[in-house]
Design an enzyme around this catalytic site. Structure first.
Site, PDB file in Angstrom:
ATOM      1  N   SER A  63       0.802  -1.227   0.000  1.00  0.00           N
ATOM      2  CA  SER A  63       0.000   0.000   0.000  1.00  0.00           C
ATOM      3  C   SER A  63       0.835   1.278   0.000  1.00  0.00           C
ATOM      4  O   SER A  63       0.858   2.045   0.973  1.00  0.00           O
ATOM      5  CB  SER A  63      -0.975  -0.045   1.161  1.00  0.00           C
ATOM      6  N   ARG A 111       7.302   6.425  -4.616  1.00  0.00           N
ATOM      7  CA  ARG A 111       7.948   6.980  -3.419  1.00  0.00           C
ATOM      8  C   ARG A 111       7.346   6.276  -2.223  1.00  0.00           C
ATOM      9  O   ARG A 111       6.191   5.847  -2.248  1.00  0.00           O
ATOM     10  CB  ARG A 111       7.686   8.484  -3.311  1.00  0.00           C
ATOM     11  N   ASP A 157      -4.189  -1.192  -0.996  1.00  0.00           N
ATOM     12  CA  ASP A 157      -5.263  -1.511  -0.033  1.00  0.00           C
ATOM     13  C   ASP A 157      -6.605  -0.881  -0.406  1.00  0.00           C
ATOM     14  O   ASP A 157      -7.669  -1.469  -0.170  1.00  0.00           O
ATOM     15  CB  ASP A 157      -4.854  -1.134   1.410  1.00  0.00           C
TER      16      ASP A 157
HETATM   17  C1  GLC Z   1      -0.672   5.967   1.779  1.00  0.00           C
HETATM   18  C2  GLC Z   1      -0.187   5.178   0.571  1.00  0.00           C
HETATM   19  C3  GLC Z   1      -1.359   4.604  -0.193  1.00  0.00           C
HETATM   20  C4  GLC Z   1      -2.268   3.828   0.748  1.00  0.00           C
HETATM   21  C5  GLC Z   1      -2.678   4.677   1.938  1.00  0.00           C
HETATM   22  C6  GLC Z   1      -3.534   3.910   2.947  1.00  0.00           C
HETATM   23  O1  GLC Z   1      -1.385   7.070   1.333  1.00  0.00           O
HETATM   24  O2  GLC Z   1       0.588   5.996  -0.269  1.00  0.00           O
HETATM   25  O3  GLC Z   1      -0.918   3.761  -1.228  1.00  0.00           O
HETATM   26  O4  GLC Z   1      -3.406   3.396   0.049  1.00  0.00           O
HETATM   27  O5  GLC Z   1      -1.530   5.157   2.594  1.00  0.00           O
HETATM   28  O6  GLC Z   1      -2.884   2.811   3.464  1.00  0.00           O
END
Ligand code: GLC
Length: 451
Positions: A130, A145, A183
């Site tokens: 995620s 990133r 996620d």
């Molecule tokens: C951060 C991550 C994203 C993820 C979110 C919730 O924003 O960059 O990919 O979905 O956290 O976990």
């Protein structure tokens, strides 16, 4: 300082819509609107046994998911704590750890009495990772990133599927990575599997982000692929990055600026840093430190325990707000236990108001993101929509859902009531399995890598 007026919210929504559209139009934008190569919705009839590995923020989770069709499933899982060193240490070592945990899970769940592994072929695995990844196909993803305080070396710019595969091979783990999943996309699909009203999947946890489904013809940046315009494709917005370059919409306070500037990624994820669970406790702590400095709190006491950055967990802020006793007894205990501080009833009442203000601001800013996607997609005109939502903030912070709904009415008037948010199915586990099943089916039909 922490208030977000209805007028301000409407201004943020306008800006947000433009930014979402820009991300669909061109590569490399601030809010990158990443195609996930998950096409359309699950039918609810996906079946079979899948593994899922979930590397998301606080824990590493390994799950076995049995999809039974009819929107039904069963799940077995193990959680492994990630250390701070693992989050910022060597990248390959982080994937090695994931592979080792998966190997021991398989050992525990798929072993014959004689110790041999009970698998005739590699099991399909959905890898929920995620963080923002640019994907060329569903089983590929270059990490754009790190977010959420992660910073493991040698991963940004690399294909995380390849890195994980390397670790799996090293450990002889008999799995095939079928899909790389965010996620939010998992949440979207898992919730749609059981409730077809679902249009958006949102995480309010350590981080904050949203996924929804877009028509291919509305994604100009992939026009060169020649996909059917009416095909539907899930988009991982990565909206946590909203206003990071523009810095013209969000009402940032000196506390938000401090959190950003002292983070391992200054200038990034500015929206997320005002909303997500990783940061709200720190906003609370910084306000307290400011007032200690001014000499208005904790008279005559040593407050050194509050000096350490991030020592005030967001869970404590929600406990403070949840304390319904007149004397605020939980708050007394919490300050004396964790920080060796005595509090007066006036101080405690102030802490509760501060907790309300921080939680309310997070909910109102979140509502702006929801409103932007709803407006852009015309969901209200279609009679409303379902927003599947997961994460500790949504599930545990008092009144978080109610405040989102109130804010949606502030933005849209009575029509705002047509947007329903509800607790989602387990996106990172069940969602990963459903997406792995959808990907496998597309592959079997020759609809691979993308179309
Ligand atoms: C951060 C991550 C994203 C993820 C979110 C919730 O924003 O960059 O990919 O979905 O956290 O976990």
């Amino acid at each position: 300082m922490l208030a977000v007026t209805p007028q301000r919210m409407r201004m943020i929504v306008e800006g947000f819509i433009d930014v979402l559209e820009l991300g669909l139009e061109k590569e490399g934008q601030m809010v990158p609107m990443l195609p996930t190569w998950v096409f359309g919705w699950p039918t609810g009839e996906e079946k079979g046994s899948y593994l899922a590995v979930d590397l998301g923020g606080t824990n590493l989770r390994v799950c076995e998911v049995e999809l039974e069709g009819n929107g039904k499933f069963a799940i077995t899982q193990s959680k492994y704590k990630l250390t701070d060193e693992q989050k910022v240490g060597d990248g390959q070592a982080l994937f090695d750890f994931c592979a080792e945990c998966l190997a021991s899970f398989i050992q525990d769940h798929y072993t014959n009495e004689d110790g041999s592994v009970l698998l005739d072929k590699d099991i399909a695995l959905g890898f929920t990772f995620s963080y923002p990844c640019v994907q060329e196909r569903i089983d590929h993803g270059l990490l754009l990133r790190w977010t959420k305080g992660f910073g493991a070396a040698g991963v940004e710019g690399q294909d995380v599927v390849e890195m994980f595969k390397k670790s799996l091979q090293k450990n002889n783990v008999p799995v095939e990575i079928t899909a790389l999943i965010n996620d939010t996309t998992g949440t979207l699909m898992a919730s749609h599997y059981v409730d077809p009203r679902t249009r958006m999947g949102i995480i309010f946890g350590t981080g904050c982000n949203c996924a929804y489904v877009e028509k291919v013809k509305n994604i100009p940046k992939i026009a060169h692929l020649g996909l059917p315009g009416d095909a539907e494709l899930a988009i991982n917005c990565e909206w946590g990055a909203f206003d990071s370059e523009t810095k013209e919409y969000l009402p940032r306070t000196k506390y938000d600026i401090h959190i950003d500037e002292t983070s391992n990624k200054p200038g990034q994820q500015l929206f997320e840093k005002m909303i997500a669970g990783l940061y709200l406790g720190e906003v609370f702590r910084l306000v307290l430190c400011d007032m200690i400095e001014e000499g208005v709190l904790f008279h005559g006491q040593n407050t050194y325990k509050l000096d350490k950055p991030f020592c005030f967990d967001t869970a404590l802020v929600s406990l403070i707000e949840a304390d319904s006793t007149d004397e605020l007894l939980t708050v007394i205990g919490l300050f004396s236990h964790f920080y060796s501080l005595e509090t007066t009833v006036e101080e405690r009442k102030f802490f509760k108001r501060l907790a309300v203000a921080i939680g309310t601001r997070a909910a109102r800013l979140s509502a702006c993101g929801i409103a932007a996607v709803c407006s852009k997609m015309g969901y209200l005109e279609e009679g409303g929509c379902g927003v599947a939502t997961d994460g500790s903030l949504y599930n545990k912070y008092p009144k978080f859902p109610e405040r989102i709904h109130e804010a949606l009415v502030d933005i849209f008037g009575e029509k705002g009531r047509l947007i329903h948010t509800y607790h989602a199915e387990d996106g990172s586990g069940v969602g990963a399995a459903i997406i792995a099943a959808m990907a496998q089916e597309r592959k079997a039909k020759g609809l691979y890598p993308q179309v």
